[in-house]
Write an enzyme that holds these catalytic residues in place. Structure first.
Site, mmCIF file in Angstrom:
data_model
loop_
_atom_site.group_PDB
_atom_site.id
_atom_site.type_symbol
_atom_site.label_atom_id
_atom_site.label_comp_id
_atom_site.label_asym_id
_atom_site.label_seq_id
_atom_site.Cartn_x
_atom_site.Cartn_y
_atom_site.Cartn_z
ATOM 1 N N LYS A 83 12.044 10.448 10.845
ATOM 2 C CA LYS A 83 11.485 9.090 10.956
ATOM 3 C C LYS A 83 12.563 8.044 11.219
ATOM 4 O O LYS A 83 13.554 7.980 10.508
ATOM 5 C CB LYS A 83 10.762 8.706 9.656
ATOM 6 N N ASN B 145 4.264 0.852 2.032
ATOM 7 C CA ASN B 145 4.177 -0.248 3.003
ATOM 8 C C ASN B 145 4.275 -1.594 2.305
ATOM 9 O O ASN B 145 3.546 -1.847 1.345
ATOM 10 C CB ASN B 145 2.836 -0.187 3.724
ATOM 11 N N LYS C 70 12.089 2.851 5.496
ATOM 12 C CA LYS C 70 11.982 4.270 5.122
ATOM 13 C C LYS C 70 13.285 4.764 4.493
ATOM 14 O O LYS C 70 13.284 5.678 3.680
ATOM 15 C CB LYS C 70 11.560 5.087 6.334
ATOM 16 N N GLU D 47 7.646 0.632 11.800
ATOM 17 C CA GLU D 47 6.322 0.651 11.173
ATOM 18 C C GLU D 47 5.254 0.719 12.250
ATOM 19 O O GLU D 47 5.487 0.371 13.390
ATOM 20 C CB GLU D 47 6.108 -0.648 10.377
ATOM 21 N N GLY D 48 4.048 1.107 11.805
ATOM 22 C CA GLY D 48 2.891 0.902 12.670
ATOM 23 C C GLY D 48 2.435 2.116 13.472
ATOM 24 O O GLY D 48 1.519 2.014 14.276
ATOM 25 N N SER E 134 -3.057 -2.825 6.125
ATOM 26 C CA SER E 134 -4.397 -3.073 6.653
ATOM 27 C C SER E 134 -5.442 -2.175 6.004
ATOM 28 O O SER E 134 -5.130 -1.300 5.196
ATOM 29 C CB SER E 134 -4.379 -2.898 8.172
ATOM 30 N N ARG F 142 -7.987 7.369 4.784
ATOM 31 C CA ARG F 142 -7.993 7.446 6.247
ATOM 32 C C ARG F 142 -7.942 8.908 6.630
ATOM 33 O O ARG F 142 -7.163 9.674 6.054
ATOM 34 C CB ARG F 142 -6.744 6.773 6.819
ATOM 35 N N ARG G 114 0.855 -1.193 0.000
ATOM 36 C CA ARG G 114 0.000 0.000 0.000
ATOM 37 C C ARG G 114 0.887 1.238 0.000
ATOM 38 O O ARG G 114 1.754 1.384 0.859
ATOM 39 C CB ARG G 114 -0.931 0.029 1.213
ATOM 40 N N GLU H 201 4.496 7.169 2.608
ATOM 41 C CA GLU H 201 5.371 5.994 2.731
ATOM 42 C C GLU H 201 4.846 4.861 1.870
ATOM 43 O O GLU H 201 3.694 4.869 1.436
ATOM 44 C CB GLU H 201 5.507 5.528 4.192
HETATM 45 P P1 ADP Z 1 4.310 4.506 9.999
HETATM 46 O O1 ADP Z 1 5.199 3.473 9.441
HETATM 47 O O2 ADP Z 1 4.425 4.646 11.460
HETATM 48 O O3 ADP Z 1 2.904 4.377 9.488
HETATM 49 P P2 ADP Z 1 4.407 6.948 8.387
HETATM 50 O O4 ADP Z 1 5.566 7.339 7.573
HETATM 51 O O5 ADP Z 1 3.216 6.472 7.627
HETATM 52 O O6 ADP Z 1 4.896 5.882 9.453
HETATM 53 O O7 ADP Z 1 3.978 8.164 9.300
HETATM 54 C C1 ADP Z 1 2.896 8.097 10.222
HETATM 55 C C2 ADP Z 1 1.945 9.261 10.027
HETATM 56 O O8 ADP Z 1 2.631 10.499 10.160
HETATM 57 C C3 ADP Z 1 1.323 9.330 8.631
HETATM 58 O O9 ADP Z 1 0.170 8.522 8.554
HETATM 59 C C4 ADP Z 1 1.013 10.809 8.490
HETATM 60 O O10 ADP Z 1 -0.207 11.136 9.138
HETATM 61 C C5 ADP Z 1 2.149 11.460 9.241
HETATM 62 N N1 ADP Z 1 3.238 11.826 8.292
HETATM 63 C C6 ADP Z 1 4.294 11.061 7.966
HETATM 64 N N2 ADP Z 1 5.092 11.668 7.057
HETATM 65 C C7 ADP Z 1 4.517 12.857 6.801
HETATM 66 C C8 ADP Z 1 4.863 13.963 5.940
HETATM 67 N N3 ADP Z 1 5.956 13.954 5.184
HETATM 68 N N4 ADP Z 1 4.026 15.039 5.937
HETATM 69 C C9 ADP Z 1 2.909 15.066 6.706
HETATM 70 N N5 ADP Z 1 2.543 14.061 7.537
HETATM 71 C C10 ADP Z 1 3.330 12.969 7.600
HETATM 72 MG MG MG Z 2 2.041 4.791 7.705
#
Ligand code: ADP
Ligand code: MG
Length: 488
Positions: free
Chosen positions: A377, A143, A317, A381-382, A148, A463, A125, A141
């Site tokens: 970051k 995945n 990442k 994950e998660g 899910s 979401r 995803r 990101e």
């Molecule tokens: P995880 O692996 O924990 O899901 P993500 O990279 O998806 O990590 O980051 C978690 C959440 O943080 C995302 O669902 C989003 O809401 C927010 N986020 C992450 N990166 C960005 C970004 N570059 N700009 C704005 N919001 C972000």
């Molecule tokens: Mg995420």
């Protein structure tokens, strides 16, 4: 004439809408177990929005169109191997308990340097936000493990379509408020099941089992989001005639047996064609040696893994950051149109190492003004692991400098905000929300020779979360599932 994106309803009509929404959800499995649940027969409504949320049609179509190229990039990252292995070795050195251990488990699973089963399945995803200024999608990101909400996404689309068709969104009569075409239902439930069925079929061709085979769903104990998974299981059986068996991650070692490299469910001696992980992506899940044992055991069999360890690791990442470098991306995809599509979704992501770009990023991350543009970051994950804006300098101050290169620094995307309402635990919250569009994809490929047997988009997910929260995990309690309302 098109209606404004959100209907205005009298309090009375709104109450009727809420009741209809809650009952449709319970009646149709748009549900989750409540936090800390003890009873298997008491469920709660999954958190959802009251109305669909506007997304520009052009952005939506662009996200759908780039999924196959992204599937291809990640399949190639895995099958070309050496580059990925080099990246993972660095990450593993900083995170020996998890990334390092996963990599070590991968190495242990090889026989004469090759995996026992070379075919690998990705149910991926890719997550985006629509950038306010340009109205274009920007990737959050990619995945590669345990993605899910494919099941509940279909359900929430059906819910909003039901409410629309029944006239609950019309304040005066019972007309359809939205044109059906603008609130599409995600086919993700069936499409994810199709990916699993394709792998099951491939397993049959390759290994000629003498009995029917099953897909093993490896899940977390006490999974609250189990109905999301169940919907995929039901589709797998109903649409493709493939049975599934659920075990917890811990039971993977104890409830299976191996004979001549084939994996069986001990209690029934069903042969496992695909091991589908909806678990195993975070270090806290590997509480004892038994989980590592299970992972290694499955990896060493002919069962097709979804994902294999290497495919899981490609979702790092750090890999995403490296791919924003055009020279690196070019190693994994040739078609110039596809490259352009993929690159158009990137924002700047910087390493935190001692390269030239890394040193610059370190400076920004420590600066009280510059840091406001970024999210830092780690390799996890998660949800719940990122460090945002003004918290970055303080966080780095406490982190030994040798550890910094395990992180990436990513520009924050600034998405549109909308006044929607969210229903959580039967309570309605009206607040500004922002949304993340996820596109599912399935890819069946050969990790050794790079052949791709199947590469398809597999529906979408919206979401949403309150603008006041940085993170958007639905199960983690920050967000909810939503439907797109396509706008011109
Ligand atoms: P995880 O692996 O924990 O899901 P993500 O990279 O998806 O990590 O980051 C978690 C959440 O943080 C995302 O669902 C989003 O809401 C927010 N986020 C992450 N990166 C960005 C970004 N570059 N700009 C704005 N919001 C972000
Ligand atoms: Mg995420």
């Amino acid at each position: 004439m098109t209606n404004p994106p959100f209907p205005t309803l009298s309090q009375q009509n709104r109450d009727l809408l809420v009741e209809a929404l809650l009952q449709w959800s319970l009646g149709n499995g748009l549900t989750m177990y409540p936090p800390g649940y003890e009873s298997l027969h008491v469920v709660a409504n999954a958190p959802v929005t009251l109305f669909p949320t506007p997304i520009p049609k052009s952005a939506f179509n662009a996200a759908i169109a780039v999924q196959q190229p992204f599937n291809q990039v990640y399949a190639n990252v895995v099958s070309k191997k050496q580059w990925l292995v080099d990246v993972i070795k660095v990450l593993g050195a900083h995170d020996p308990e998890f990334t390092g251990r996963l990599f070590e488990t991968y190495q242990k699973s090889l026989v004469d340097g090759k995996p026992v089963q070379r075919v690998s399945l990705g149910l991926f995803r890719s997550d985006y936000m629509v950038d306010t200024e340009t109205n274009s999608i920007k990737q959050i990101e990619f995945n590669t493990v345990s993605v899910s909400f494919g099941g509940l996404s279909t359900k929430v689309g059906q819910l909003h379509n039901y409410l629309n068709s029944q006239g609950f969104y019309d304040d005066n009569y019972s007309y359809e408020y939205y044109n059906k075409d603008v609130i599409p239902v995600s086919p993700s439930t069936v499409e994810l099941a199709r990916g699993l069925a394709k792998a099951n079929e491939k397993y049959g061709e390759l290994t000629k089992p003498d009995n029917e085979t099953v897909v093993l769903f490896v899940v977390q104990p006490n999974e609250r989001n189990c109905f999301d998974q169940r919907h995929v299981e039901y589709a797998l059986l109903n649409e493709f005639g493939v049975k599934s068996v659920r075990v917890t991650f811990n039971e993977l070692a104890t409830k299976t047996s191996v004979r001549e490299d084939r994996l069986y469910v001990k209690s029934t001696m069903d042969q496992v064609s695909v091991v589908y992980y909806r678990s195993g992506y975070g270090p806290e899940e590997y509480g004892s040696e038994i989980e590592w044992e299970g992972r290694l055991k499955a990896e060493k069999t002919l069962a097709i893994k979804c994902p294999s360890i290497l495919t899981q690791l490609s979702g790092a990442k750090k890999v995403q950051q490296e791919l924003t470098n055009p020279e690196i991306l070019a190693k994994f995809i040739e078609d110039s149109e596809a490259i352009e599509k993929v690159q158009s979704t990137f924002v700047n992501i910087y390493p935190m190492d001692d390269s030239e770009a890394g040193l610059k990023a370190r400076e920004w991350a420590q600066d009280s003004q510059q840091c406001l543009k970024f999210v830092l970051k780690p390799q996890r994950e998660g949800g719940g692991n990122n460090v945002y804006k003004e918290d970055i300098p303080k966080f780095l101050e406490k982190l030994p400098k040798e550890e910094w290169e395990a992180y990436i620094l990513m520009e924050l995307i600034n998405p549109q905000q909308h006044p929607n309402s969210v229903i959580r635990n039967s309570e309605v919250f009206s607040e500004t929300i922002l949304s993340e569009l996820g596109i599912f994809g399935t890819v069946l490929f050969n990790e050794e020779d790079g052949d791709i047997y199947h590469n398809e988009g597999a529906g979408f997910l919206l979401r949403s979360k309150f603008s006041s929260s940085n993170e958007g995990g639905v199960a983690a309690g920050f967000g909810c599932v939503d439907t797109v309302c396509l706008t011109e």
